[in-house]
Write a protein that holds these residues in place. Sequence first.
Motif, PDB file in Angstrom:
ATOM      1  N   SER A  14       0.828  -1.212   0.000  1.00 19.63           N
ATOM      2  CA  SER A  14       0.000   0.000   0.000  1.00 19.63           C
ATOM      3  C   SER A  14       0.858   1.256   0.000  1.00 19.63           C
ATOM      4  N   ARG A  15       1.989   1.194   0.663  1.00 18.35           N
ATOM      5  CA  ARG A  15       2.906   2.341   0.665  1.00 18.35           C
ATOM      6  C   ARG A  15       3.461   2.561  -0.745  1.00 18.35           C
ATOM      7  N   ILE A  16       3.853   1.458  -1.399  1.00 14.97           N
ATOM      8  CA  ILE A  16       4.341   1.562  -2.775  1.00 14.97           C
ATOM      9  C   ILE A  16       3.261   2.147  -3.673  1.00 14.97           C
ATOM     10  N   ALA A  17       2.042   1.626  -3.548  1.00 17.05           N
ATOM     11  CA  ALA A  17       0.942   2.072  -4.409  1.00 17.05           C
ATOM     12  C   ALA A  17       0.720   3.577  -4.288  1.00 17.05           C
ATOM     13  N   LYS A  18       0.765   4.095  -3.074  1.00 12.04           N
ATOM     14  CA  LYS A  18       0.550   5.528  -2.873  1.00 12.04           C
ATOM     15  C   LYS A  18       1.670   6.352  -3.507  1.00 12.04           C
ATOM     16  N   LYS A  19       2.899   5.875  -3.345  1.00 14.77           N
ATOM     17  CA  LYS A  19       4.038   6.592  -3.915  1.00 14.77           C
ATOM     18  C   LYS A  19       3.997   6.577  -5.436  1.00 14.77           C
ATOM     19  N   VAL A  20       3.776   5.400  -6.002  1.00 16.87           N
ATOM     20  CA  VAL A  20       3.770   5.249  -7.457  1.00 16.87           C
ATOM     21  C   VAL A  20       2.574   5.976  -8.065  1.00 16.87           C
ATOM     22  N   GLY A  21       1.408   5.850  -7.428  1.00 14.42           N
ATOM     23  CA  GLY A  21       0.220   6.522  -7.924  1.00 14.42           C
ATOM     24  C   GLY A  21       0.344   8.033  -7.933  1.00 14.42           C
ATOM     25  N   SER A  22       1.074   8.572  -6.977  1.00 16.13           N
ATOM     26  CA  SER A  22       1.231  10.029  -6.892  1.00 16.13           C
ATOM     27  C   SER A  22       2.110  10.581  -8.008  1.00 16.13           C
ATOM     28  N   GLU A  23       2.830   9.704  -8.694  1.00 15.22           N
ATOM     29  CA  GLU A  23       3.708  10.123  -9.789  1.00 15.22           C
ATOM     30  C   GLU A  23       3.089   9.863 -11.160  1.00 15.22           C
ATOM     31  N   ASN A  24       1.780   9.574 -11.173  1.00  7.95           N
ATOM     32  CA  ASN A  24       1.014   9.451 -12.416  1.00  7.95           C
ATOM     33  C   ASN A  24       1.418   8.269 -13.301  1.00  7.95           C
ATOM     34  N   HIS A  25       1.961   7.224 -12.706  1.00  8.60           N
ATOM     35  CA  HIS A  25       2.187   5.992 -13.452  1.00  8.60           C
ATOM     36  C   HIS A  25       0.879   5.222 -13.543  1.00  8.60           C
ATOM     37  N   SER A  26       0.798   4.313 -14.484  1.00  6.32           N
ATOM     38  CA  SER A  26      -0.330   3.395 -14.563  1.00  6.32           C
ATOM     39  C   SER A  26      -0.088   2.279 -13.565  1.00  6.32           C
ATOM     40  N   LEU A  40      -7.859   1.781  -1.221  1.00  6.07           N
ATOM     41  CA  LEU A  40      -6.610   2.544  -1.224  1.00  6.07           C
ATOM     42  C   LEU A  40      -6.764   3.851  -1.999  1.00  6.07           C
ATOM     43  N   LYS A  41      -7.708   3.851  -2.947  1.00  2.30           N
ATOM     44  CA  LYS A  41      -8.009   5.052  -3.751  1.00  2.30           C
ATOM     45  C   LYS A  41      -6.742   5.608  -4.417  1.00  2.30           C
ATOM     46  N   ILE A  42      -6.058   4.720  -5.134  1.00  4.41           N
ATOM     47  CA  ILE A  42      -4.825   5.100  -5.821  1.00  4.41           C
ATOM     48  C   ILE A  42      -5.154   5.716  -7.179  1.00  4.41           C
ATOM     49  N   LEU A 184      11.510   2.738  -0.638  1.00  8.02           N
ATOM     50  CA  LEU A 184      12.680   2.298  -1.390  1.00  8.02           C
ATOM     51  C   LEU A 184      12.269   1.458  -2.596  1.00  8.02           C
ATOM     52  N   ALA A 185      11.315   0.543  -2.389  1.00  9.77           N
ATOM     53  CA  ALA A 185      10.820  -0.275  -3.493  1.00  9.77           C
ATOM     54  C   ALA A 185      10.212   0.595  -4.587  1.00  9.77           C
ATOM     55  N   ALA A 186       9.448   1.609  -4.197  1.00 14.07           N
ATOM     56  CA  ALA A 186       8.821   2.503  -5.168  1.00 14.07           C
ATOM     57  C   ALA A 186       9.862   3.231  -6.008  1.00 14.07           C
ATOM     58  N   GLU A 187      10.956   3.640  -5.370  1.00 10.24           N
ATOM     59  CA  GLU A 187      12.015   4.327  -6.108  1.00 10.24           C
ATOM     60  C   GLU A 187      12.577   3.435  -7.214  1.00 10.24           C
ATOM     61  N   TYR A 188      12.835   2.184  -6.886  1.00  9.12           N
ATOM     62  CA  TYR A 188      13.362   1.259  -7.894  1.00  9.12           C
ATOM     63  C   TYR A 188      12.339   0.987  -8.991  1.00  9.12           C
ATOM     64  N   LEU A 189      11.087   0.847  -8.618  1.00  8.97           N
ATOM     65  CA  LEU A 189      10.050   0.543  -9.606  1.00  8.97           C
ATOM     66  C   LEU A 189       9.866   1.686 -10.596  1.00  8.97           C
ATOM     67  N   MET A 190      10.030   2.900 -10.149  1.00 10.38           N
ATOM     68  CA  MET A 190       9.802   4.059 -11.013  1.00 10.38           C
ATOM     69  C   MET A 190      11.047   4.498 -11.782  1.00 10.38           C
ATOM     70  N   ASP A 191      12.189   3.903 -11.467  1.00 10.57           N
ATOM     71  CA  ASP A 191      13.454   4.279 -12.090  1.00 10.57           C
ATOM     72  C   ASP A 191      13.768   3.310 -13.235  1.00 10.57           C
ATOM     73  N   ALA A 192      13.785   3.806 -14.449  1.00  8.25           N
ATOM     74  CA  ALA A 192      14.026   2.952 -15.619  1.00  8.25           C
ATOM     75  C   ALA A 192      15.496   2.901 -16.020  1.00  8.25           C
ATOM     76  N   HIS A 193      16.385   3.386 -15.169  1.00  8.51           N
ATOM     77  CA  HIS A 193      17.784   3.515 -15.567  1.00  8.51           C
ATOM     78  C   HIS A 193      18.727   2.500 -14.929  1.00  8.51           C
ATOM     79  N   TRP A 194      18.291   1.786 -13.904  1.00 10.68           N
ATOM     80  CA  TRP A 194      19.188   0.810 -13.288  1.00 10.68           C
ATOM     81  C   TRP A 194      19.105  -0.519 -14.041  1.00 10.68           C
ATOM     82  N   ALA A 195      20.133  -1.335 -13.864  1.00 10.97           N
ATOM     83  CA  ALA A 195      20.165  -2.633 -14.541  1.00 10.97           C
ATOM     84  C   ALA A 195      20.977  -3.616 -13.711  1.00 10.97           C
ATOM     85  N   GLY A 196      20.736  -4.902 -13.927  1.00 10.39           N
ATOM     86  CA  GLY A 196      21.493  -5.948 -13.251  1.00 10.39           C
ATOM     87  C   GLY A 196      20.702  -6.613 -12.135  1.00 10.39           C
TER      88      GLY A 196
END
Length: 289
Positions: A14-26, A40-42, A184-196
């Motif tokens: 739920s914490r991830i959902a709120k963070k990701v939803g606030s950044e206008n991702h699908s 949750l009203k995301i 922390l999980a939300a940061e990784y999920l929204m970041d398209a630049h890391w790899a490995g």
Amino acid sequence: MKIVIGAAAGNIGSRIAKKVGSENHSVILLGNKLNALKNLKIHNSSSYEVDMSNAEQVVAHTKGADAFFWLVPPVLGVSSLKEWYDRIIAAGVAAIKENKISRVVAISSLGAGASDNLGTVTYVGNLEKAFKEVASNVVFLRPGYFMENFLLQKNDILENGYFSFPYAADHDIPFVSADDIGDLAAEYLMDAHWAGQWTRNVMGPSNITLKKAAEIFSKELQQEIVYKQITYDDIKNQFAQFGANDTVQKELIDLYNALGDPNGAYATPRTLEAHTPTSLVDFIRNKFI
């Protein structure tokens, strides 16, 4: 970016959902109770009731995902936790493989894979191995002991002035907030630049003993709170009352033994990246007062 979140109604999800939803991702929310997901009203989200151990359902609801969050929800009423973990792991593997998901974030544990007799700490080690075989880009977050475990004893703490665990009073524990893990999980999920393929320990701001935790609770709540160490038999009886069979009871005792070992998982050395900001003082002020 399309981001799928498993167990989205839980503390971390739920914490991830709120963070990701606030950044206008699908956002795609998966869980076993549709109402809890919808409540949750995301923003910009779709909610689906799924059996997370059902690979076919998970694959169907992760099509087109750019990023995928996965964990094994806690349960007691199963034949064995090993079988439960295996099914959840298999469903996640199927989704990643069949839908070619670019980036994956999964919850593991400090000490994952260190031995074969550590209960669920061993099982999340199996998750790491399985996901590495199918995910080119994956981060395994390895948290310490959730501060939220104190909330399960909130009434005893506030009304009876004590909390209890089977650990020694001077056992050093890396308490961490689920909110910080979710952030922390939300940061990784929204970041398209890391790899490995990465593991990252998540250990809170500092280790504290249960004796020190009682002192902190006493100060913040302005009443005397004491720590009472209980036995493993007490733990087994508690889990039996909640419907856990003998196999699950043993697996949980193995887990508590692993986490209570002074030379075990919680003896993991701290690094700078393992730090997360929420202290036990912050947690008590946010969740108890």
